[in-house]
Design a protein around this motif. Structure first.
Motif, PDB file in Angstrom:
ATOM      1  N   GLU A   1       0.831  -1.203   0.000  1.00 36.69           N
ATOM      2  CA  GLU A   1       0.000   0.000   0.000  1.00 36.69           C
ATOM      3  C   GLU A   1       0.871   1.261   0.000  1.00 36.69           C
ATOM      4  N   LEU A   2       0.437   2.256  -0.787  1.00 33.29           N
ATOM      5  CA  LEU A   2       1.185   3.501  -0.895  1.00 33.29           C
ATOM      6  C   LEU A   2       1.078   4.302   0.401  1.00 33.29           C
ATOM      7  N   VAL A   3       2.237   4.764   0.893  1.00 33.20           N
ATOM      8  CA  VAL A   3       2.294   5.634   2.071  1.00 33.20           C
ATOM      9  C   VAL A   3       2.856   6.977   1.630  1.00 33.20           C
ATOM     10  N   THR A   4       2.129   8.042   1.890  1.00 32.53           N
ATOM     11  CA  THR A   4       2.561   9.381   1.497  1.00 32.53           C
ATOM     12  C   THR A   4       3.482   9.962   2.557  1.00 32.53           C
ATOM     13  N   THR A   5       4.616  10.496   2.115  1.00 32.01           N
ATOM     14  CA  THR A   5       5.581  11.064   3.051  1.00 32.01           C
ATOM     15  C   THR A   5       6.460  12.082   2.338  1.00 32.01           C
ATOM     16  N   ASP A   6       7.097  12.947   3.112  1.00 38.46           N
ATOM     17  CA  ASP A   6       7.994  13.950   2.533  1.00 38.46           C
ATOM     18  C   ASP A   6       9.400  13.404   2.318  1.00 38.46           C
ATOM     19  N   LYS A   7       9.870  12.623   3.296  1.00 37.21           N
ATOM     20  CA  LYS A   7      11.224  12.075   3.240  1.00 37.21           C
ATOM     21  C   LYS A   7      11.210  10.617   3.685  1.00 37.21           C
ATOM     22  N   ILE A   8      12.163   9.858   3.164  1.00 35.55           N
ATOM     23  CA  ILE A   8      12.329   8.453   3.540  1.00 35.55           C
ATOM     24  C   ILE A   8      13.772   8.239   3.953  1.00 35.55           C
ATOM     25  N   VAL A   9      13.972   7.656   5.119  1.00 32.05           N
ATOM     26  CA  VAL A   9      15.312   7.275   5.566  1.00 32.05           C
ATOM     27  C   VAL A   9      15.414   5.754   5.493  1.00 32.05           C
ATOM     28  N   VAL A  10      16.328   5.269   4.687  1.00 39.38           N
ATOM     29  CA  VAL A  10      16.544   3.826   4.546  1.00 39.38           C
ATOM     30  C   VAL A  10      17.625   3.415   5.542  1.00 39.38           C
ATOM     31  N   ALA A  11      17.214   2.696   6.579  1.00 39.15           N
ATOM     32  CA  ALA A  11      18.132   2.315   7.655  1.00 39.15           C
ATOM     33  C   ALA A  11      17.828   0.889   8.104  1.00 39.15           C
ATOM     34  N   CYS A  12      17.697   0.000   7.135  1.00 38.01           N
ATOM     35  CA  CYS A  12      17.296  -1.375   7.470  1.00 38.01           C
ATOM     36  C   CYS A  12      18.418  -2.371   7.239  1.00 38.01           C
ATOM     37  N   GLY A  13      19.646  -1.964   7.574  1.00 39.24           N
ATOM     38  CA  GLY A  13      20.767  -2.887   7.567  1.00 39.24           C
ATOM     39  C   GLY A  13      21.010  -3.532   6.224  1.00 39.24           C
ATOM     40  N   ILE A  14      21.226  -4.849   6.237  1.00 36.24           N
ATOM     41  CA  ILE A  14      21.585  -5.557   5.012  1.00 36.24           C
ATOM     42  C   ILE A  14      20.499  -5.451   3.953  1.00 36.24           C
ATOM     43  N   HIS A  15      19.253  -5.264   4.369  1.00 31.02           N
ATOM     44  CA  HIS A  15      18.148  -5.164   3.407  1.00 31.02           C
ATOM     45  C   HIS A  15      18.136  -3.819   2.682  1.00 31.02           C
ATOM     46  N   SER A  16      18.907  -2.867   3.159  1.00 27.42           N
ATOM     47  CA  SER A  16      18.950  -1.540   2.533  1.00 27.42           C
ATOM     48  C   SER A  16      19.469  -1.606   1.102  1.00 27.42           C
ATOM     49  N   ARG A  17      20.336  -2.554   0.837  1.00 28.67           N
ATOM     50  CA  ARG A  17      20.920  -2.655  -0.501  1.00 28.67           C
ATOM     51  C   ARG A  17      19.832  -2.867  -1.553  1.00 28.67           C
ATOM     52  N   VAL A  18      18.847  -3.701  -1.247  1.00 32.59           N
ATOM     53  CA  VAL A  18      17.769  -3.982  -2.202  1.00 32.59           C
ATOM     54  C   VAL A  18      16.943  -2.728  -2.457  1.00 32.59           C
ATOM     55  N   LEU A  19      16.621  -1.984  -1.391  1.00 23.05           N
ATOM     56  CA  LEU A  19      15.815  -0.768  -1.558  1.00 23.05           C
ATOM     57  C   LEU A  19      16.577   0.301  -2.331  1.00 23.05           C
ATOM     58  N   ALA A  20      17.871   0.450  -2.025  1.00 21.47           N
ATOM     59  CA  ALA A  20      18.675   1.434  -2.757  1.00 21.47           C
ATOM     60  C   ALA A  20      18.745   1.085  -4.241  1.00 21.47           C
ATOM     61  N   LYS A  21      18.848  -0.197  -4.520  1.00 25.41           N
ATOM     62  CA  LYS A  21      18.950  -0.616  -5.917  1.00 25.41           C
ATOM     63  C   LYS A  21      17.662  -0.358  -6.677  1.00 25.41           C
ATOM     64  N   MET A  22      16.525  -0.391  -5.974  1.00 24.76           N
ATOM     65  CA  MET A  22      15.236  -0.116  -6.623  1.00 24.76           C
ATOM     66  C   MET A  22      15.198   1.271  -7.242  1.00 24.76           C
ATOM     67  N   ILE A  23      15.909   2.219  -6.636  1.00 26.48           N
ATOM     68  CA  ILE A  23      15.869   3.586  -7.173  1.00 26.48           C
ATOM     69  C   ILE A  23      17.155   3.958  -7.909  1.00 26.48           C
ATOM     70  N   GLY A  24      18.030   2.960  -8.128  1.00 31.28           N
ATOM     71  CA  GLY A  24      19.179   3.198  -8.991  1.00 31.28           C
ATOM     72  C   GLY A  24      20.526   3.328  -8.321  1.00 31.28           C
ATOM     73  N   ASP A  25      20.619   3.135  -7.025  1.00 36.58           N
ATOM     74  CA  ASP A  25      21.908   3.203  -6.337  1.00 36.58           C
ATOM     75  C   ASP A  25      22.363   1.788  -5.994  1.00 36.58           C
ATOM     76  N   ASP A  26      23.376   1.311  -6.698  1.00 33.98           N
ATOM     77  CA  ASP A  26      23.880  -0.048  -6.496  1.00 33.98           C
ATOM     78  C   ASP A  26      25.095   0.018  -5.569  1.00 33.98           C
ATOM     79  N   VAL A  27      24.871  -0.227  -4.301  1.00 38.08           N
ATOM     80  CA  VAL A  27      25.927  -0.107  -3.289  1.00 38.08           C
ATOM     81  C   VAL A  27      26.605  -1.459  -3.093  1.00 38.08           C
ATOM     82  N   PRO A  28      27.945  -1.521  -3.208  1.00 40.16           N
ATOM     83  CA  PRO A  28      28.654  -2.791  -2.990  1.00 40.16           C
ATOM     84  C   PRO A  28      28.668  -3.152  -1.504  1.00 40.16           C
TER      85      PRO A  28
END
Length: 431
Positions: A237-264
């Motif tokens: 479900e869509l959640v409306t927000t102004d800012k998103i902080v990605v701070a979910c440890g090892i799972h952060s890599r998948v979320l970052a990659k969704m928007i184009g940041d491929d972190v090694p």
């Protein structure tokens, strides 16, 4: 400002608290119970150490890689089947620590996050009514003799140039402080400013409860999608927000990659064993030079934490690593000789440290979206570094700018430089 913090580990909850203090309306998202076994902060060594400025990758590491592949009992092991998927990350990891100059730069960057970690945690714990969970008794690195200490001269020089204070302990001083320690340890370095947490899982859970008491919302759910427009989907479900902080440890890599940041970033799997009713209490947490594990008396029992296992993220735990920890413990404390894993008297745990290839966390705006900010990749220092990380993230989110003195944590470093300006909140700044 509405901010969603994805992840309720120690970095996520400290960030949420800083944002609340800055005036934001905060929502915390976590898939499981805050402080639970799913998070790396649940089962770490419980140390809050300004001495943790020494990178994992040090000069000469590449020579040891073949041994790590062959030795299943060492403090660092690599699973053969996982090597193809790890090869690129492992090459960058060894390269990051290939020279003294490189590890000096890394240690100085880590020092920005760690130098006052104990005092930050003590203030935070008292404020949240959790002061009973933080103790500052120092931290002891134990060696057979001063010659063994001297073999780690580069590590201690890195600590020295970063202002870490320690006292040298002789055999008598060690025996007086820790009588149960084996007599083979005749030299120690006591880091007097070091502190520890008596129960990291309880601490994290308590901080989340404190954040909720200050007005934060908590959603138990999973982020299923995030895009460059800052659209966030939780449980579909869509959640409306102004800012998103990605701070979910090892799972952060998948979320970052969704928007184009491929972190090694890969998982450095760590293990612990907790002896529920030990035969002794440690007045000071200990790290023996041969066992390479953090030994800490907690309110759950004696925690033996350590090991680095490089393997596929979803590979099953290798519980032989727990047996290795118990073997080292018996060698360190004679009264533990004969102890074997027993679920009635012990617990064991495996967690996934989120480790970047260069040994530094990502604390910066996303390259791809001005509405997304990253706070992940802390490896072995997430617990200690969380309060300072949170302060930096709050400045980025609320002010739309970040000081150039933290540019070494920018995600841009994986894309060829640190000096590419990004626009955040209408302002251009160096991430």
């Amino acid at each position: 400002m509405n901010v969603v913090v994805v992840g309720a580990g120690i970095v996520g909850v400290c960030t949420a608290l800083e944002l609340i203090k800055a005036g934001a309306k905060v929502t915390i998202v976590e898939s499981e119970l805050p402080g639970g076994e799913q998070s790396a902060s649940h089962g770490n060594g419980a140390w809050l150490s300004p001495a943790s400025v020494v990178p994992m990758s040090m000069p000469g590491l590449w020579r040891k890689v073949p041994g790590y592949l062959l030795d299943r009992s060492g403090p660092l092991t690599i699973r053969w089947k996982s090597l193809p998927g790890l090869a690129s990350w492992l090459f960058k990891f060894t390269l990051a620590g290939s020279t003294t100059a490189k590890v000096e730069r890394t240690s100085r960057a880590l020092n920005k996050l760690l130098r006052d970690a104990p005092s930050r945690h003590m203030r935070l714990a008292e404020e949240a009514g959790l002061g009973h969970l933080i103790r500052q008794d120092g931290l002891l690195y134990a060696y057979p003799d001063k010659a063994a200490f001297a073999t780690e001269s580069l590590s201690w020089r890195l600590r020295q140039i970063n202002g870490v204070r320690w006292q040298e302990w002789d055999e008598r001083m060690i025996k007086n402080a820790i009588p149960h320690l084996a007599s083979k340890y005749k030299f120690g370095a006591w880091v007097q400013d070091g502190a520890h947490c008596l129960n990291p899982g309880e601490y994290v859970g308590g901080l989340v409860s404190y954040a909720v008491s200050l007005g934060a919302d908590f959603i138990k759910g999973t982020v299923t999608k995030i895009d460059t427009k800052g659209n966030l989907y939780i449980n579909g479900e869509l959640v409306t927000t102004d800012k998103i902080v990605v701070a979910c440890g090892i799972h952060s890599r998948v979320l970052a990659k969704m928007i184009g940041d491929d972190v090694p970033m890969r998982s450095e799997r760590g293990y612990n064993v907790v002896i529920k009713n030990p035969k002794f209490q440690l007045a000071v947490p200990v790290m023996p030079s041969d066992g390479r594990m953090a030994n800490t008396s907690t309110n759950e029992g004696l925690r033996l934490s350590g090991q680095v296992e490089l393997a596929d993220e979803n590979a099953a735990p290798d519980w032989r690593r727990s047996d290795i920890l118990l073997h080292h413990a018996a060698d360190t404390y004679p009264s533990l000789v004969g102890e074997k894993y027993d679920p009635a008297t012990m617990t064991r745990w495996m967690g996934k440290r989120p480790s970047t290839s260069d040994g530094l966390p990502v604390i910066s705006p996303s390259r791809a979206s001005s509405r997304v900010v990253y706070a992940f990749g802390h490896g072995h220092v997430g617990l200690a570094a969380a309060p300072k990380t949170a302060e930096i993230i709050s400045q980025i989110v609320m002010d739309g700018a970040v000081q150039t003195s933290y540019s070494e944590f920018s995600v841009n470093r994986f894309y060829g430089g640190l000096d590419t300006p990004v626009t955040v909140g209408g302002k251009q700044s160096l991430p």
